[in-house]
Design a protein around this motif. Structure first.
Motif, PDB file in Angstrom:
ATOM      1  N   ALA A   1       3.601  40.870  -8.355  1.00 23.17           N
ATOM      2  CA  ALA A   1       2.869  39.671  -9.416  1.00 23.17           C
ATOM      3  C   ALA A   1       1.446  39.651  -9.179  1.00 23.17           C
ATOM      4  O   ALA A   1       0.451  39.685 -10.032  1.00 23.17           O
ATOM      5  CB  ALA A   1       3.537  38.360  -9.191  1.00 23.17           C
ATOM      6  N   ALA A   2       1.113  39.582  -7.943  1.00 21.29           N
ATOM      7  CA  ALA A   2      -0.255  39.768  -7.522  1.00 21.29           C
ATOM      8  C   ALA A   2      -1.013  41.154  -7.747  1.00 21.29           C
ATOM      9  O   ALA A   2      -2.198  41.307  -8.392  1.00 21.29           O
ATOM     10  CB  ALA A   2      -0.596  39.313  -6.018  1.00 21.29           C
ATOM     11  N   GLN A   3      -0.273  42.274  -7.652  1.00 25.43           N
ATOM     12  CA  GLN A   3      -0.761  43.486  -7.873  1.00 25.43           C
ATOM     13  C   GLN A   3      -1.026  43.696  -9.212  1.00 25.43           C
ATOM     14  O   GLN A   3      -1.868  44.322  -9.765  1.00 25.43           O
ATOM     15  CB  GLN A   3       0.136  44.658  -7.250  1.00 25.43           C
ATOM     16  N   ARG A   4      -0.104  43.094 -10.341  1.00 24.19           N
ATOM     17  CA  ARG A   4      -0.199  43.303 -11.631  1.00 24.19           C
ATOM     18  C   ARG A   4      -1.450  42.645 -12.044  1.00 24.19           C
ATOM     19  O   ARG A   4      -1.914  43.363 -13.017  1.00 24.19           O
ATOM     20  CB  ARG A   4       1.023  42.838 -12.127  1.00 24.19           C
ATOM     21  N   GLU A   5      -1.561  41.618 -11.703  1.00 21.44           N
ATOM     22  CA  GLU A   5      -2.789  40.629 -11.928  1.00 21.44           C
ATOM     23  C   GLU A   5      -4.018  41.294 -11.593  1.00 21.44           C
ATOM     24  O   GLU A   5      -4.914  41.475 -12.450  1.00 21.44           O
ATOM     25  CB  GLU A   5      -2.587  39.349 -11.354  1.00 21.44           C
ATOM     26  N   GLY A   6      -4.027  41.969 -10.412  1.00 23.26           N
ATOM     27  CA  GLY A   6      -5.518  42.614  -9.904  1.00 23.26           C
ATOM     28  C   GLY A   6      -5.545  43.537 -10.860  1.00 23.26           C
ATOM     29  O   GLY A   6      -6.515  43.984 -11.245  1.00 23.26           O
ATOM     30  N   TRP A   7      -4.609  44.581 -11.063  1.00 21.83           N
ATOM     31  CA  TRP A   7      -4.546  45.816 -11.689  1.00 21.83           C
ATOM     32  C   TRP A   7      -4.989  45.306 -13.173  1.00 21.83           C
ATOM     33  O   TRP A   7      -5.852  46.160 -13.886  1.00 21.83           O
ATOM     34  CB  TRP A   7      -3.210  46.410 -11.981  1.00 21.83           C
ATOM     35  N   GLN A   8      -4.571  44.580 -13.891  1.00 22.53           N
ATOM     36  CA  GLN A   8      -4.953  43.876 -15.185  1.00 22.53           C
ATOM     37  C   GLN A   8      -6.713  43.635 -15.101  1.00 22.53           C
ATOM     38  O   GLN A   8      -7.113  44.306 -16.037  1.00 22.53           O
ATOM     39  CB  GLN A   8      -4.253  42.843 -15.790  1.00 22.53           C
ATOM     40  N   ALA A   9      -6.688  42.862 -14.266  1.00 27.96           N
ATOM     41  CA  ALA A   9      -8.373  42.610 -14.210  1.00 27.96           C
ATOM     42  C   ALA A   9      -9.191  43.946 -14.045  1.00 27.96           C
ATOM     43  O   ALA A   9     -10.211  43.903 -14.516  1.00 27.96           O
ATOM     44  CB  ALA A   9      -8.680  41.652 -12.980  1.00 27.96           C
ATOM     45  N   PHE A  10      -8.573  44.817 -13.110  1.00 24.30           N
ATOM     46  CA  PHE A  10      -9.442  46.165 -12.859  1.00 24.30           C
ATOM     47  C   PHE A  10      -9.512  46.782 -14.069  1.00 24.30           C
ATOM     48  O   PHE A  10     -10.780  47.476 -14.445  1.00 24.30           O
ATOM     49  CB  PHE A  10      -8.681  46.799 -11.678  1.00 24.30           C
ATOM     50  N   VAL A  11      -8.365  47.001 -14.830  1.00 21.43           N
ATOM     51  CA  VAL A  11      -8.539  47.969 -16.092  1.00 21.43           C
ATOM     52  C   VAL A  11      -9.425  47.283 -17.114  1.00 21.43           C
ATOM     53  O   VAL A  11     -10.165  47.880 -17.870  1.00 21.43           O
ATOM     54  CB  VAL A  11      -6.923  47.913 -16.633  1.00 21.43           C
ATOM     55  N   ALA A  12      -9.209  45.968 -17.266  1.00 10.97           N
ATOM     56  CA  ALA A  12     -10.140  45.094 -18.065  1.00 10.97           C
ATOM     57  C   ALA A  12     -11.558  45.324 -17.833  1.00 10.97           C
ATOM     58  O   ALA A  12     -12.369  45.781 -18.687  1.00 10.97           O
ATOM     59  CB  ALA A  12      -9.903  43.492 -18.184  1.00 10.97           C
ATOM     60  N   ALA A  13     -12.190  45.228 -16.632  1.00  5.00           N
ATOM     61  CA  ALA A  13     -13.282  45.656 -15.874  1.00  5.00           C
ATOM     62  C   ALA A  13     -13.789  46.977 -16.388  1.00  5.00           C
ATOM     63  O   ALA A  13     -14.917  47.155 -16.937  1.00  5.00           O
ATOM     64  CB  ALA A  13     -13.592  45.395 -14.699  1.00  5.00           C
TER      65      ALA A  13
END
Length: 114
Positions: free
Chosen positions: A92-104
């Motif tokens: 869950a934490a990695q997905r959240e981090g990945w989504q933030a990274f991709v958005a950035a």
């Protein structure tokens, strides 16, 4: 030549997320994980045994996944992996981090759905 090293770095940075995602809800063995990654990425990402199994062992050592040997009649023994409770939280934490990274990255490059 530079493209290959960039691709290798992207693969290395996303490997845990890919594996944990594929183990969500269903135990799988290493070969199945490897083939699913290759199939779902349409051949864009491949993991060979030399890189996949050490990663699975590391994830197991961290307590994110748990493996167990299964023997089926007429088949060779296989080690099936599944997420642990800790692994579910990490995913869950990695997905959240990945989504933030991709958005950035998308905001910087102007690429939608990066």
């Amino acid at each position: 030549m530079a493209t290959k090293s960039i691709d290798a770095e992207w693969k290395k940075g996303s490997a845990e997320l890919l594996i944990l995602s594929l183990l969500e809800g269903i135990p799988r063995h290493g070969y199945e994980i490897s083939k699913l990654i290759e199939h779902r990425s349409e051949g864009g990402i491949r993991f060979h045994a030399a890189s996949l199994y050490p990663l699975l062992y590391r994830l197991e050592k961290r307590g994110w996944i748990q493996g167990r040997w299964v023997e089926k009649s007429g088949q060779r023994r296989r080690r099936y992996y599944q997420l642990t409770a800790t692994g579910v939280k990490v995913l869950a934490a990695q997905r959240e981090g990945w989504q933030a990274f991709v958005a950035a990255i998308g905001r910087i490059t102007g690429v939608e759905n990066a």
